[in-house]
Design an enzyme around this catalytic site. Structure first.
Site, PDB file in Angstrom:
ATOM      1  N   GLY A  18       0.845  -1.198   0.000  1.00  0.00           N
ATOM      2  CA  GLY A  18       0.000   0.000   0.000  1.00  0.00           C
ATOM      3  C   GLY A  18       0.875   1.240   0.000  1.00  0.00           C
ATOM      4  O   GLY A  18       2.032   1.219  -0.461  1.00  0.00           O
ATOM      5  N   ASN A  19       0.346   2.315   0.537  1.00  0.00           N
ATOM      6  CA  ASN A  19       1.036   3.599   0.555  1.00  0.00           C
ATOM      7  C   ASN A  19       2.357   3.498   1.341  1.00  0.00           C
ATOM      8  O   ASN A  19       3.429   3.880   0.850  1.00  0.00           O
ATOM      9  CB  ASN A  19       0.060   4.601   1.207  1.00  0.00           C
ATOM     10  CG  ASN A  19       0.480   6.040   1.135  1.00  0.00           C
ATOM     11  OD1 ASN A  19       0.545   6.726   2.140  1.00  0.00           O
ATOM     12  ND2 ASN A  19       0.755   6.535  -0.054  1.00  0.00           N
ATOM     13  N   LYS A 263      -1.872   6.344  18.698  1.00  0.00           N
ATOM     14  CA  LYS A 263      -1.959   7.737  18.235  1.00  0.00           C
ATOM     15  C   LYS A 263      -3.013   7.891  17.132  1.00  0.00           C
ATOM     16  O   LYS A 263      -3.507   8.996  16.895  1.00  0.00           O
ATOM     17  CB  LYS A 263      -0.583   8.262  17.805  1.00  0.00           C
ATOM     18  CG  LYS A 263       0.124   7.492  16.697  1.00  0.00           C
ATOM     19  CD  LYS A 263      -0.319   7.846  15.313  1.00  0.00           C
ATOM     20  CE  LYS A 263       0.200   6.876  14.268  1.00  0.00           C
ATOM     21  NZ  LYS A 263      -0.298   7.132  12.904  1.00  0.00           N
ATOM     22  N   ARG A 329      -3.750  10.736   7.547  1.00  0.00           N
ATOM     23  CA  ARG A 329      -5.041  10.454   6.898  1.00  0.00           C
ATOM     24  C   ARG A 329      -6.181  10.405   7.906  1.00  0.00           C
ATOM     25  O   ARG A 329      -7.302  10.848   7.622  1.00  0.00           O
ATOM     26  CB  ARG A 329      -4.953   9.115   6.150  1.00  0.00           C
ATOM     27  CG  ARG A 329      -3.911   9.091   5.069  1.00  0.00           C
ATOM     28  CD  ARG A 329      -3.654   7.708   4.526  1.00  0.00           C
ATOM     29  NE  ARG A 329      -3.134   6.808   5.546  1.00  0.00           N
ATOM     30  CZ  ARG A 329      -2.727   5.566   5.332  1.00  0.00           C
ATOM     31  NH1 ARG A 329      -2.803   5.077   4.091  1.00  0.00           N
ATOM     32  NH2 ARG A 329      -2.264   4.818   6.307  1.00  0.00           N
TER      33      ARG A 329
HETATM   34  N1  LIG Z   1       0.460   5.421   4.844  1.00  0.00           N
HETATM   35  C1  LIG Z   1       1.210   5.967   5.820  1.00  0.00           C
HETATM   36  O1  LIG Z   1       1.541   7.171   5.790  1.00  0.00           O
HETATM   37  C2  LIG Z   1       1.690   5.101   6.931  1.00  0.00           C
HETATM   38  C3  LIG Z   1       1.075   3.912   7.257  1.00  0.00           C
HETATM   39  N2  LIG Z   1       1.530   3.167   8.307  1.00  0.00           N
HETATM   40  C4  LIG Z   1       0.908   1.903   8.674  1.00  0.00           C
HETATM   41  O2  LIG Z   1       1.330   0.921   7.751  1.00  0.00           O
HETATM   42  C5  LIG Z   1       0.335  -0.110   7.596  1.00  0.00           C
HETATM   43  C6  LIG Z   1       0.070  -0.305   6.123  1.00  0.00           C
HETATM   44  O3  LIG Z   1      -0.446   0.899   5.612  1.00  0.00           O
HETATM   45  P1  LIG Z   1      -0.404   1.301   4.062  1.00  0.00           P
HETATM   46  O4  LIG Z   1       0.696   0.635   3.352  1.00  0.00           O
HETATM   47  O5  LIG Z   1      -0.438   2.785   4.049  1.00  0.00           O
HETATM   48  O6  LIG Z   1      -1.748   0.681   3.499  1.00  0.00           O
HETATM   49  P2  LIG Z   1      -2.918   1.421   2.689  1.00  0.00           P
HETATM   50  O7  LIG Z   1      -3.688   2.289   3.610  1.00  0.00           O
HETATM   51  O8  LIG Z   1      -2.334   2.045   1.479  1.00  0.00           O
HETATM   52  O9  LIG Z   1      -3.889   0.198   2.340  1.00  0.00           O
HETATM   53  C7  LIG Z   1      -4.020  -0.348   1.098  1.00  0.00           C
HETATM   54  C8  LIG Z   1      -3.366  -1.696   1.023  1.00  0.00           C
HETATM   55  O10 LIG Z   1      -4.248  -2.706   1.532  1.00  0.00           O
HETATM   56  C9  LIG Z   1      -4.248  -3.789   0.615  1.00  0.00           C
HETATM   57  N3  LIG Z   1      -5.457  -4.581   0.722  1.00  0.00           N
HETATM   58  C10 LIG Z   1      -6.733  -4.233   0.402  1.00  0.00           C
HETATM   59  N4  LIG Z   1      -7.561  -5.278   0.625  1.00  0.00           N
HETATM   60  C11 LIG Z   1      -6.801  -6.292   1.088  1.00  0.00           C
HETATM   61  C12 LIG Z   1      -7.072  -7.619   1.506  1.00  0.00           C
HETATM   62  N5  LIG Z   1      -8.304  -8.105   1.503  1.00  0.00           N
HETATM   63  N6  LIG Z   1      -6.038  -8.386   1.935  1.00  0.00           N
HETATM   64  C13 LIG Z   1      -4.790  -7.900   1.979  1.00  0.00           C
HETATM   65  N7  LIG Z   1      -4.473  -6.643   1.593  1.00  0.00           N
HETATM   66  C14 LIG Z   1      -5.460  -5.856   1.149  1.00  0.00           C
HETATM   67  C15 LIG Z   1      -4.134  -3.101  -0.720  1.00  0.00           C
HETATM   68  O11 LIG Z   1      -3.724  -4.009  -1.706  1.00  0.00           O
HETATM   69  C16 LIG Z   1      -3.068  -2.058  -0.425  1.00  0.00           C
HETATM   70  O12 LIG Z   1      -1.789  -2.622  -0.539  1.00  0.00           O
HETATM   71  C17 LIG Z   1      -0.879   0.389   8.404  1.00  0.00           C
HETATM   72  O13 LIG Z   1      -0.915  -0.253   9.651  1.00  0.00           O
HETATM   73  C18 LIG Z   1      -0.610   1.872   8.601  1.00  0.00           C
HETATM   74  O14 LIG Z   1      -1.167   2.397   9.798  1.00  0.00           O
HETATM   75  C19 LIG Z   1       2.628   3.551   9.019  1.00  0.00           C
HETATM   76  C20 LIG Z   1       3.295   4.701   8.721  1.00  0.00           C
HETATM   77  C21 LIG Z   1       2.872   5.577   7.656  1.00  0.00           C
HETATM   78  O1  LIG Z   2       1.278   6.667  10.793  1.00  0.00           O
HETATM   79  C1  LIG Z   2       1.322   7.634  10.077  1.00  0.00           C
HETATM   80  C2  LIG Z   2       2.400   8.635  10.145  1.00  0.00           C
HETATM   81  O2  LIG Z   2       3.444   8.233  10.968  1.00  0.00           O
HETATM   82  C3  LIG Z   2       0.255   7.881   9.094  1.00  0.00           C
HETATM   83  O3  LIG Z   2      -0.921   8.122   9.760  1.00  0.00           O
HETATM   84  P1  LIG Z   2      -2.279   8.036   8.953  1.00  0.00           P
HETATM   85  O4  LIG Z   2      -2.602   6.580   8.784  1.00  0.00           O
HETATM   86  O5  LIG Z   2      -3.280   8.773   9.796  1.00  0.00           O
HETATM   87  O6  LIG Z   2      -2.025   8.722   7.630  1.00  0.00           O
END
Ligand SMILES: NC(=O)C1=CN([C@@H]2O[C@H](COP(=O)(O)OP(=O)(O)OC[C@H]3O[C@@H](n4cnc5c(N)ncnc54)[C@H](O)[C@@H]3O)[C@@H](O)[C@H]2O)C=CC1
Ligand SMILES: O=C(CO)COP(=O)(O)O
Length: 411
Positions: A18-19, A263, A329
């Protein structure tokens, strides 16, 4: 210290795209290329396959070296290989980086059980907690327990889009594996009877007391074969640290994981007061109370190992709270939901193009856990967020709902 025969390179797989998953794949791939002595250059990235513009997302990523859906506009190193098969993506990897929205992780762990190296080590970048049957655990623990491996945690003030653009920030990595079982032969991945190795560990028959590694105390960590460099703080830092992504490695896995998870609840309240136009002082009050509840929560439920200073001194604590309450977000969608008078779910669907908010489900999960412990009143902000999400209280009630805050977590 690495033995003279430590000449085998670590293979790295990122489970998730994901992101943040795609951003971390970029970070680690830059480091695998910079440290050919330690790592295989190619980084496998498991992608939950979907159609984008009528094509498989994996094909688009491998052709264009960009994740157009979840991290548009950011070139990925060519040696990040998008793989739709999770079993294939983890095959032979010694370092597994878990980076998925928290609701999907258990299903994915169950799919890879028996397909990983038994001596692999994990790092969880997931921000959330696992709640069920009145129990709470960290995702590093859950991954460790599901797979029979050790898993640490990475968390920090790390808005993915900023990291992906190589804007400088810090992060915290907690890595504290228990001693290895040097007597144990490294089990074959799939024994002759076809039973996957990790299911050979009959966890139900063992002492269920566990430390934060997630492994029951009688399950010893499988040693890494001597031909690999040890996976220690230096190796872990080498994998994640970049000039624009400064990593500090610590041992408090619970503190680092809880900071990232809790958080997100606070960020919803911060978004709501911003949406009400109450200004920066109000948001600072939310963050102050939120930080106290985060520390108090950690000390009560993970007290054996947690350190208050992780919340007050590390990127994974107060810095992540501040950044998420400003540009995350959860904050953004919560603010829009007040301004537009719509539900957060509606805003998430419209604004995030498939990305997932973690705050709403974490607020519900933490509230279920606190309710099961009879402790809702001790965490008035967490409880207020849950009540507002359920429609049992109004945004404007927040000051009244949290004024009984008397936590002496820092005492
Ligand atoms: N985006 C950010 O700025 C940050 C996110 N995080 C944490 O990282 C973790 C991952 O977040 P992101 O990569 O941002 O995800 P995201 O918010 O971009 O979520 C989308 C992801 O979920 C997947 N997805 C959707 N349905 C699914 C399913 N049924 N089974 C498996 N995967 C599926 C999609 O393919 C995509 O890769 C979260 O716990 C988030 O809190 C931590 C730091 C920064
Ligand atoms: O964990 C994050 C920044 O450290 C991102 O937070 P959000 O999922 O609220 O975008």
């Amino acid at each position: 210290m690495a033995s003279l025969s430590a000449n085998k390179k670590h293979k790295v797989t990122v489970v998730g795209s994901g992101n943040w998953g795609s951003t971390i794949a970029k970070v680690v791939a830059e480091n695998t290329a910079s440290h050919p002595d330690l790592f295989e250059k190619e980084v496998q990235m498991w992608v939950f396959e979907e159609q984008v513009e009528g094509r498989n997302l994996t094909e688009l990523i491998n052709e264009k070296h960009e994740n157009q859906k979840y991290l548009p506009g950011i070139p990925l190193p060519k040696h990040v290989i998008a793989n739709p098969s999770i079993e294939d993506a983890v095959k032979g990897s010694t370092i597994l980086v878990f980076n998925l929205p928290h609701q999907f992780i258990i299903a994915q762990c169950r799919q890879i059980k028996g397909h990983i190296e038994p001596y692999a080590r994990g790092i969880s970048c997931i921000k959330g907690v696992n709640v069920g049957d009145g129990k709470i655990s960290l995702f590093s623990e859950t991954i460790g327990r599901e797979l029979g491996i050790y898993c640490g945690a990475l968390s920090g003030a790390n808005i993915a889009n900023e990291v992906a653009q190589e804007k400088w920030c810090e992060t915290t990595i907690a890595y504290d594996p228990p001693p290895v079982d040097s007597q144990a032969p490294t089990p074959a991945k799939t024994p002759p009877n076809g039973t996957p190795a990790s299911s050979q560990l009959d966890l139900t028959k063992l002492d269920q007391h566990k430390d934060v590694s997630g492994l029951p105390s009688k399950v010893k960590l499988k040693p890494l074969p001597a031909e690999f460099h040890p996976i220690d703080h230096v190796t872990i830092k080498t994998l994640f640290h970049r000039p624009y992504f400064h990593a500090r490695v610590v041992s408090d896995v619970a503190g680092v994981s809880l900071g990232g998870a809790l958080k997100n609840i606070v960020a919803l309240a911060a978004g709501w007061v911003d949406g009400l136009g109450w200004g920066d002082n109000a948001k600072a009050a939310i963050m102050r109370v939120g930080l106290l509840e985060m520390v108090d929560f950690g000390k009560r439920f993970f007290g054996k190992t947690i350190q208050t200073k992780t919340f007050t001194e590390e990127s994974a604590g107060v810095a992540d709270l501040i950044t998420t309450c400003s540009g995350g977000r959860n904050h953004r969608c919560a603010k829009m939901s007040v301004v537009e008078g719509k539900s957060i779910a509606e805003i998430e669907e419209r604004e995030l193009n498939g990305q997932k908010l973690q705050g709403v489900s974490t607020a519900e999960e933490v509230n279920n856990f606190l309710k099961s412990q009879g402790l809702e009143k001790e965490f008035p902000l967490f409880t207020a967020v849950s009540q507002i999400l359920k429609g049992e209280a109004k945004y404007e009630d927040i000051p009244k709902l949290i004024e009984s805050e008397t936590s002496d977590a820092f005492a």
